[in-house]
Enzyme design. Structure first.
Site, PDB file in Angstrom:
ATOM      1  CG  LEU A 181      -1.977  -0.959   1.160  1.00 11.82           C
ATOM      2  CD1 LEU A 181      -2.596  -1.085   2.685  1.00 11.82           C
ATOM      3  CD2 LEU A 181      -3.027  -0.797   0.169  1.00 11.82           C
ATOM      4  N   GLY A 182       2.046   1.352   0.621  1.00  9.51           N
ATOM      5  CA  GLY A 182       2.922   2.331   0.803  1.00  9.51           C
ATOM      6  C   GLY A 182       4.036   2.079   1.950  1.00  9.51           C
ATOM      7  CB  THR A 219      -2.839   3.834   2.878  1.00  8.92           C
ATOM      8  OG1 THR A 219      -3.695   2.889   2.399  1.00  8.92           O
ATOM      9  CG2 THR A 219      -1.454   3.509   2.281  1.00  8.92           C
ATOM     10  CG  HIS A 222      -0.169   2.423   8.442  1.00  8.29           C
ATOM     11  ND1 HIS A 222      -0.769   1.491   9.530  1.00  8.29           N
ATOM     12  CD2 HIS A 222       0.915   1.949   8.238  1.00  8.29           C
ATOM     13  CE1 HIS A 222      -0.018   0.479   9.591  1.00  8.29           C
ATOM     14  NE2 HIS A 222       1.119   0.830   9.000  1.00  8.29           N
ATOM     15  CD  GLU A 223       2.843   3.268   5.296  1.00  8.09           C
ATOM     16  OE1 GLU A 223       3.977   3.397   5.808  1.00  8.09           O
ATOM     17  OE2 GLU A 223       2.501   1.843   4.779  1.00  8.09           O
ATOM     18  CG  HIS A 232       3.139  -2.230  11.913  1.00 10.63           C
ATOM     19  ND1 HIS A 232       4.141  -2.879  11.231  1.00 10.63           N
ATOM     20  CD2 HIS A 232       2.613  -1.469  10.985  1.00 10.63           C
ATOM     21  CE1 HIS A 232       4.096  -2.490   9.734  1.00 10.63           C
ATOM     22  NE2 HIS A 232       3.103  -1.379   9.905  1.00 10.63           N
ATOM     23  CB  VAL A 244       2.896   2.959  22.376  1.00 12.01           C
ATOM     24  CG1 VAL A 244       1.728   3.974  22.923  1.00 12.01           C
ATOM     25  CG2 VAL A 244       3.564   3.700  21.229  1.00 12.01           C
TER      26      VAL A 244
END
Length: 451
Positions: A181-182, A219, A222-223, A232, A244
């Site tokens: 996707l990227g 997308t 997210h990127e 992720h 996190v």
């Protein structure tokens, strides 16, 4: 024999299902960078140490200037201004938790979800202070750009050279390799010339070429999260660590849409609606407070130039004059289908100052104006041939109008030379692009296409 057929059917079906699950390439790029640059882990570790000690000062907001590089081979890949703006709208909503689907966050996670206090603008001025629309368009002969390749980042290799990556978020939109996707470059994890985000043109924005189920602009959300040093949610390992504190440990990536609670690794439910998971766009809606701290740590410790960038400040150049001097396509010498039509026009700088940006407005039969942002550097009387984004029509007789607006973000001093029009005929119907791959035996002597 029956068992073999059933096994083949299962294998074939599984392959199809797997192929539909497209992925992000950011961690693959990061791992490759570590292998080729062993010392880089030390820089990343230093950044991680700064990150774990960082807490945002509440009330701080910032706006990141964005330059979008549209690298296209054909008119379909040359997406419209409106599609680009739809993506900016999504980013501003997702990063400030004003997205319309925020109410879908399960009650369990409401105490930790966050407005990251980050906004985005299409750049208003270039690194050298000239006016811009924040959109760069480059035509290429490249069929697609691979994950492990640098061509997309350089004019000389058929891509588009980045603007100052310390002052701008560079986003490249193009046809990229299948199944991805990227991707993005993590902070302190690559060359400054490649520091940015790459998104496939079919998964950018919410209209035009955007394809379900990755058609709501997530997308890019997210990127850009990776670009801000977010991992992720599953840490790319079984029950891994995303560094996190408030995201639940989860076993693996979630695809499609899940129902809460989707339990793994002894948690009370995966946070599958987090923007850093792999669920469908319609099923993502949240960042967390812990992710917000990581985002601001990356800005404050690595991407500090963004805080002093002038990229979002508008600038103008007075006494500018631009116009369309001719329409090359469509014309009455070549037969075209009525839809889509890809106008090709010639832009001229009539002014005494260099032309750096202009908006091109065009329509068919005076209906539904389309807007195209041009950026470049034309000296007085220089010209540029431009392939505009597609527009649809019906029927066989048409009037195409093309004109220029706001050269160098200022009022055109001579509007009389702005516009060109052409009446042309077409074949009523829709153009379809077919990619035919022949075999190695060349026995075919003709082709017949049946509707």
């Amino acid at each position: 024999l029956i068992l073999k057929q059933l096994f083949f059917l299962f294998l074939f079906t599984s392959t199809i299902l797997f192929a539909q699950e497209k992925n992000c390439g950011s961690n693959l790029l990061l791992n490759k960078y570590y292998k080729t640059n062993p010392e880089a882990k030390k820089s990343r570790l230093k950044l991680e140490n700064q990150t774990t000690k960082f807490q945002i000062q509440k009330g701080i907001n910032t706006t990141i200037p964005v330059v979008v590089h549209i690298v296209y081979k054909n008119g379909n890949e040359n997406i419209s201004n409106a599609q680009i703006q739809s993506q900016l709208d999504v980013l501003n909503e997702d990063f400030t938790r004003t997205n319309a689907d925020a109410f879908n966050t399960p009650a369990d996670f409401l105490p930790i979800v966050s407005n990251t206090q980050v906004n985005f603008c299409l750049a208003q001025q270039s690194p050298n202070g000239n006016p811009t629309n924040g959109i760069i368009r480059k035509q290429t002969t490249t069929n697609f750009f691979p994950l492990f390749g640098d061509a997309i980042y350089y004019d000389s290799l058929g891509g588009s050279t980045a603007w100052n990556t310390q002052k701008y978020l560079n986003i490249w939109v193009a046809k990229i390799e299948s199944g991805v996707l990227g991707w993005a470059q993590f902070p302190a994890a690559g060359d400054t010339n490649t520091d940015g985000v790459v998104i496939d043109y079919e998964h950018f924005g919410t209209i035009g070429t955007a394809i379900n189920p990755y058609d709501l602009g997530r997308t890019a959300t997210h990127e850009i999260g990776h670009w801000f040093n977010l991992y992720h949610t599953w840490g790319d390992n079984s029950c891994g660590n995303d560094y996190v504190n408030d995201t639940p440990i989860q076993e693996q990536a979630n695809f499609g849409c899940k129902i809460h609670p989707h339990i793994s690794c002894g948690n009370s439910g995966d946070m599958f609606m987090n923007f850093m998971d792999y669920t469908n766009d319609a099923c993502m809606n949240s960042f967390t407070e812990g992710q917000k701290d990581r985002i601001w740590s990356s800005i404050s410790n690595w991407r500090t130039g963004l805080l002093t960038s002038n990229g979002c400040l508008p600038t103008t150049i007075p006494n500018s004059d631009a116009g369309i001097i001719s329409i090359i396509e469509p014309n009455n010498q070549n037969s075209n289908c009525a839809s889509p039509i890809y106008p090709k026009v010639v832009l001229k700088n009539y002014g005494l100052t260099n032309l750096n940006s202009v908006t091109i407005e065009y329509n068919i039969n005076n209906n539904n104006n389309i807007y195209y942002s041009w950026n470049g550097d034309l000296q007085t009387n220089e010209q540029d041939t431009i392939l505009l984004s597609a527009l649809g029509s019906t029927g066989t007789s048409h009037l195409l109008n093309v004109s220029t607006l706001n050269p160098n973000n200022s009022t055109d001093i001579n509007p009389s030379n702005d516009k060109e029009s052409i009446i042309f005929s077409s074949i009523n119907g829709e153009q379809v692009q077919l990619n035919i791959m022949t075999d190695n035996y060349a026995l075919e002597t003709s082709w017949v296409l049946l509707d």
